[in-house]
Design a protein around this motif. Sequence first.
Motif, PDB file in Angstrom:
ATOM      1  N   VAL A  11      25.985  39.556  43.756  1.00 35.60           N
ATOM      2  CA  VAL A  11      25.518  39.581  42.178  1.00 35.60           C
ATOM      3  C   VAL A  11      26.590  40.379  41.671  1.00 35.60           C
ATOM      4  CG1 VAL A  11      23.894  40.778  40.670  1.00 35.60           C
ATOM      5  CG2 VAL A  11      23.126  39.492  42.234  1.00 35.60           C
ATOM      6  N   VAL A  12      27.562  41.796  42.079  1.00 34.96           N
ATOM      7  CA  VAL A  12      27.628  42.782  41.262  1.00 34.96           C
ATOM      8  C   VAL A  12      29.832  41.532  41.708  1.00 34.96           C
ATOM      9  CG1 VAL A  12      29.222  45.090  41.795  1.00 34.96           C
ATOM     10  CG2 VAL A  12      26.958  43.901  41.831  1.00 34.96           C
ATOM     11  N   PHE A  13      29.370  41.043  42.315  1.00 37.77           N
ATOM     12  CA  PHE A  13      31.156  40.291  42.832  1.00 37.77           C
ATOM     13  C   PHE A  13      31.220  39.570  41.392  1.00 37.77           C
ATOM     14  CE2 PHE A  13      33.497  36.391  43.424  1.00 37.77           C
ATOM     15  CZ  PHE A  13      35.192  36.934  44.139  1.00 37.77           C
ATOM     16  N   LEU A  14      29.881  38.563  41.188  1.00 38.15           N
ATOM     17  CA  LEU A  14      30.144  37.941  40.056  1.00 38.15           C
ATOM     18  C   LEU A  14      29.653  38.298  38.637  1.00 38.15           C
ATOM     19  CD1 LEU A  14      27.307  34.841  41.251  1.00 38.15           C
ATOM     20  CD2 LEU A  14      29.804  34.976  41.225  1.00 38.15           C
ATOM     21  N   ALA A  15      29.203  39.355  38.816  1.00 38.12           N
ATOM     22  CA  ALA A  15      29.253  39.682  37.303  1.00 38.12           C
ATOM     23  C   ALA A  15      30.360  40.620  36.890  1.00 38.12           C
ATOM     24  CB  ALA A  15      28.160  40.852  37.227  1.00 38.12           C
ATOM     25  N   SER A  16      31.277  40.693  37.517  1.00 36.76           N
ATOM     26  CA  SER A  16      32.537  41.798  37.699  1.00 36.76           C
ATOM     27  C   SER A  16      33.339  40.217  36.973  1.00 36.76           C
ATOM     28  CB  SER A  16      33.498  42.342  38.460  1.00 36.76           C
ATOM     29  OG  SER A  16      33.281  41.578  40.004  1.00 36.76           O
ATOM     30  N   SER A  17      33.109  39.237  37.789  1.00 37.27           N
ATOM     31  CA  SER A  17      34.109  38.062  37.479  1.00 37.27           C
ATOM     32  C   SER A  17      33.618  37.298  35.860  1.00 37.27           C
ATOM     33  CB  SER A  17      34.101  36.602  38.599  1.00 37.27           C
ATOM     34  OG  SER A  17      34.231  36.821  39.783  1.00 37.27           O
ATOM     35  N   VAL A  18      33.289  37.300  35.799  1.00 36.77           N
ATOM     36  CA  VAL A  18      32.119  37.514  34.002  1.00 36.77           C
ATOM     37  C   VAL A  18      32.394  38.198  33.594  1.00 36.77           C
ATOM     38  CG1 VAL A  18      30.400  37.245  32.477  1.00 36.77           C
ATOM     39  CG2 VAL A  18      30.081  35.505  34.704  1.00 36.77           C
ATOM     40  N   THR A  19      32.944  39.332  33.841  1.00 38.27           N
ATOM     41  CA  THR A  19      33.795  40.232  32.838  1.00 38.27           C
ATOM     42  C   THR A  19      35.053  40.235  32.571  1.00 38.27           C
ATOM     43  OG1 THR A  19      32.242  41.657  33.793  1.00 38.27           O
ATOM     44  CG2 THR A  19      33.832  43.083  32.724  1.00 38.27           C
ATOM     45  N   ASN A  76      41.401  42.998  28.264  1.00 39.58           N
ATOM     46  CA  ASN A  76      42.288  42.784  27.822  1.00 39.58           C
ATOM     47  C   ASN A  76      43.165  43.120  27.679  1.00 39.58           C
ATOM     48  OD1 ASN A  76      41.748  39.895  29.440  1.00 39.58           O
ATOM     49  ND2 ASN A  76      41.965  38.696  27.558  1.00 39.58           N
ATOM     50  N   LYS A  77      42.822  44.500  26.829  1.00 42.22           N
ATOM     51  CA  LYS A  77      43.792  45.306  26.081  1.00 42.22           C
ATOM     52  C   LYS A  77      43.966  46.653  26.637  1.00 42.22           C
ATOM     53  CE  LYS A  77      43.498  43.200  21.029  1.00 42.22           C
ATOM     54  NZ  LYS A  77      42.789  43.259  20.234  1.00 42.22           N
ATOM     55  N   ASP A  78      43.397  46.915  28.089  1.00 42.83           N
ATOM     56  CA  ASP A  78      43.835  48.002  28.298  1.00 42.83           C
ATOM     57  C   ASP A  78      45.357  48.091  29.315  1.00 42.83           C
ATOM     58  OD1 ASP A  78      41.028  48.021  28.337  1.00 42.83           O
ATOM     59  OD2 ASP A  78      40.688  46.956  30.283  1.00 42.83           O
ATOM     60  N   TYR A  79      46.021  47.607  29.127  1.00 43.78           N
ATOM     61  CA  TYR A  79      47.254  47.588  29.308  1.00 43.78           C
ATOM     62  C   TYR A  79      48.288  47.270  28.103  1.00 43.78           C
ATOM     63  CZ  TYR A  79      44.617  47.985  34.127  1.00 43.78           C
ATOM     64  OH  TYR A  79      45.077  48.457  34.861  1.00 43.78           O
ATOM     65  N   GLY A 120      46.495  60.234  32.977  1.00 40.82           N
ATOM     66  CA  GLY A 120      46.730  59.615  32.186  1.00 40.82           C
ATOM     67  C   GLY A 120      45.995  57.925  31.986  1.00 40.82           C
ATOM     68  N   GLN A 121      45.198  57.301  32.675  1.00 43.02           N
ATOM     69  CA  GLN A 121      44.307  56.161  31.397  1.00 43.02           C
ATOM     70  C   GLN A 121      43.573  56.685  30.819  1.00 43.02           C
ATOM     71  OE1 GLN A 121      41.498  53.473  34.465  1.00 43.02           O
ATOM     72  NE2 GLN A 121      40.314  54.941  33.730  1.00 43.02           N
ATOM     73  N   THR A 122      43.857  55.701  29.504  1.00 40.73           N
ATOM     74  CA  THR A 122      43.348  55.798  28.587  1.00 40.73           C
ATOM     75  C   THR A 122      42.024  56.234  27.948  1.00 40.73           C
ATOM     76  OG1 THR A 122      43.540  53.569  27.944  1.00 40.73           O
ATOM     77  CG2 THR A 122      45.489  54.588  27.385  1.00 40.73           C
ATOM     78  N   TRP A 123      41.527  56.753  27.668  1.00 37.78           N
ATOM     79  CA  TRP A 123      39.652  57.275  27.229  1.00 37.78           C
ATOM     80  C   TRP A 123      39.581  55.569  26.977  1.00 37.78           C
ATOM     81  CZ3 TRP A 123      37.994  60.077  30.137  1.00 37.78           C
ATOM     82  CH2 TRP A 123      38.503  61.427  30.462  1.00 37.78           C
ATOM     83  N   PRO A 124      39.765  54.864  26.445  1.00 34.45           N
ATOM     84  CA  PRO A 124      38.667  53.287  26.069  1.00 34.45           C
ATOM     85  C   PRO A 124      38.734  52.863  26.802  1.00 34.45           C
ATOM     86  CG  PRO A 124      40.477  54.095  23.969  1.00 34.45           C
ATOM     87  CD  PRO A 124      41.115  54.677  25.324  1.00 34.45           C
ATOM     88  N   LYS A 125      39.739  52.881  28.282  1.00 32.04           N
ATOM     89  CA  LYS A 125      39.896  52.022  29.112  1.00 32.04           C
ATOM     90  C   LYS A 125      38.972  52.661  30.393  1.00 32.04           C
ATOM     91  CE  LYS A 125      42.401  50.169  33.232  1.00 32.04           C
ATOM     92  NZ  LYS A 125      41.805  50.395  34.131  1.00 32.04           N
ATOM     93  N   THR A 126      38.826  53.879  30.348  1.00 27.16           N
ATOM     94  CA  THR A 126      37.638  54.288  31.249  1.00 27.16           C
ATOM     95  C   THR A 126      36.568  54.259  30.996  1.00 27.16           C
ATOM     96  OG1 THR A 126      39.623  56.738  31.739  1.00 27.16           O
ATOM     97  CG2 THR A 126      37.376  56.894  32.285  1.00 27.16           C
ATOM     98  N   ILE A 127      36.013  54.330  29.789  1.00 26.65           N
ATOM     99  CA  ILE A 127      34.629  54.603  29.248  1.00 26.65           C
ATOM    100  C   ILE A 127      34.833  52.873  28.975  1.00 26.65           C
ATOM    101  CG2 ILE A 127      33.558  53.517  27.249  1.00 26.65           C
ATOM    102  CD1 ILE A 127      35.508  56.580  25.780  1.00 26.65           C
ATOM    103  N   LYS A 128      35.546  51.708  29.256  1.00 29.97           N
ATOM    104  CA  LYS A 128      34.791  50.409  29.610  1.00 29.97           C
ATOM    105  C   LYS A 128      34.638  50.416  30.877  1.00 29.97           C
ATOM    106  CE  LYS A 128      38.550  48.633  27.576  1.00 29.97           C
ATOM    107  NZ  LYS A 128      39.281  47.744  26.506  1.00 29.97           N
TER     108      LYS A 128
END
Length: 185
Positions: free
Chosen positions: A17-25, A33-36, A156-164
């Motif tokens: 279930v987690v594998f499928l959910a992460s695939s959808v995510t 897509n804008k994390d980097y 140094g990971q951005t906080w928006p990426k961390t929150i996501k």
Amino acid sequence: MVSIGALWLPIVVSAVVVFLASSVTHMVLNYHNKDYRKLPDEDRVRALLREVGVTPGLYTIPHCKDSKEMQAPETIEKMKQGPVGFLTVMPSGPPAMGKYLVQWFVFCVLLGVFLAYVAGRTLGPGADYLAVFRLVGTVAFLAYSAGEVMDGIWMGQTWPKTIKNVFDGLVYALLTAGVFGWLWP
């Protein structure tokens, strides 16, 4: 007490279930897509990294071998000049997605084993759905999300990426908790 062997079904189902959910995510929702960001003059930077012989690994810029070197005036000056950062260099060639997906699934299964251990030692057979959900959900949330916060603080990971990523961890934890609660013996 419930043995890990008695919890094989929630371990495997929650991993799927987690594998499928992460695939959808990552493949459908695309909110990562804008994390980097793209480097300015990327082709020149890539050519320079090849020219100086950078191999796969983790790098710090500027590099300090210990805290004493970090306090040296020349290092402090390099840090003031910038850039300061971390660089991850992967092997050349297309990403080995099959390998990464297998590793992710194995991680989900192993996490399920540890969750089964904690829950099986804490809760007895026939435990209430909500009790299983709370315990497994809490531990799963910590497992899927705590490292993301550390990367936000130290790497140094951005906080928006961390929150996501923490939000993703919350979703994975809720799904895992639901499966364990549903399939608890």
